[in-house]
Design a protein around this motif. Sequence first.
Motif, PDB file in Angstrom:
ATOM      1  N   ARG A  85       0.889  -1.140  -0.021  1.00  0.00           N
ATOM      2  CA  ARG A  85       0.079  -0.050   0.022  1.00  0.00           C
ATOM      3  C   ARG A  85       0.962   1.081  -0.060  1.00  0.00           C
ATOM      4  O   ARG A  85       1.907   1.155   0.517  1.00  0.00           O
ATOM      5  N   LEU A  86       0.427   2.243  -0.640  1.00  0.00           N
ATOM      6  CA  LEU A  86       1.348   3.345  -0.591  1.00  0.00           C
ATOM      7  C   LEU A  86       1.997   3.858   0.732  1.00  0.00           C
ATOM      8  O   LEU A  86       2.983   4.194   0.533  1.00  0.00           O
ATOM      9  N   GLU A  87       1.284   3.742   1.722  1.00  0.00           N
ATOM     10  CA  GLU A  87       1.731   4.110   2.892  1.00  0.00           C
ATOM     11  C   GLU A  87       2.853   3.318   3.574  1.00  0.00           C
ATOM     12  O   GLU A  87       3.574   3.719   4.356  1.00  0.00           O
ATOM     13  N   GLU A  88       3.076   1.984   3.027  1.00  0.00           N
ATOM     14  CA  GLU A  88       3.829   1.058   3.290  1.00  0.00           C
ATOM     15  C   GLU A  88       5.065   1.277   2.648  1.00  0.00           C
ATOM     16  O   GLU A  88       6.359   0.825   3.005  1.00  0.00           O
ATOM     17  N   PRO A  90       7.375   3.783   2.039  1.00  0.00           N
ATOM     18  CA  PRO A  90       8.733   4.532   2.597  1.00  0.00           C
ATOM     19  C   PRO A  90       9.325   3.745   3.669  1.00  0.00           C
ATOM     20  O   PRO A  90      10.553   3.955   3.902  1.00  0.00           O
ATOM     21  N   ASN A  91       8.697   2.644   4.197  1.00  0.00           N
ATOM     22  CA  ASN A  91       9.345   2.263   5.401  1.00  0.00           C
ATOM     23  C   ASN A  91       9.732   0.734   4.778  1.00  0.00           C
ATOM     24  O   ASN A  91      10.142  -0.161   5.809  1.00  0.00           O
ATOM     25  N   GLU A 103      14.566  12.759   0.719  1.00  0.00           N
ATOM     26  CA  GLU A 103      13.476  13.730   1.198  1.00  0.00           C
ATOM     27  C   GLU A 103      13.973  14.953   0.453  1.00  0.00           C
ATOM     28  O   GLU A 103      15.467  15.244   0.539  1.00  0.00           O
TER      29      GLU A 103
END
Length: 142
Positions: A85-88, A90-91, A103
Motif C-alpha cells: 500500500r502507498l503508505e507502506e 517509505p518504510n 527527502e
Amino acid sequence: TYRALELRDGFIALAVVTDAQWEGVLRATGRAELRGDPRFATIGERLAHLAELGSELEARVGAIGCDEMLARLTAEDVPCAPILRLEEVPNFPQIVASGTLVESRHPALGRLLEPRPPVRFDATPPAPSAVAPAETGLGLGA
C-alpha cells in the motif's frame, strides 16, 4: 508470467518464467495436480490460459496470509514480492536499504519524499532536482 495473487491479507507479485519456477509455484500453493494439466504444461500454454491459471491458483491460496506465501515461494526460488500500500512504501526494508526515496523541501509544500535517480555513479552523483516554478503561464499556478 507476471501476475498479482490475491491472498487473505493482501497481494503479492509473482514472476514465473521458467519451468523450475512453475514447479516451485505448484509446490508452494499445494496445487501439484496442475502439473499434468495440458493448459499449463509449457510457458506458452500458461500464457495462453493466463486467466484460468490465476483462477486455479487463487482457488486454494485465498485463505493464506502474504507472509506465509512469500516464505513458501521464496523457499522454492520463485521470484516474488509483496504489493505494498502507498503508505507502506517509505518504510519497506528494501526501499530503505537501497535508498530509493530521498527527502527534499519544497518552498510551498514542505517535506517531500521522492524517488532518487535509479542509476547512480560515484564520480558524478546526481544533483538535487529543482523545484517546478510556481507559475507555468498555463493557468496552472501553485
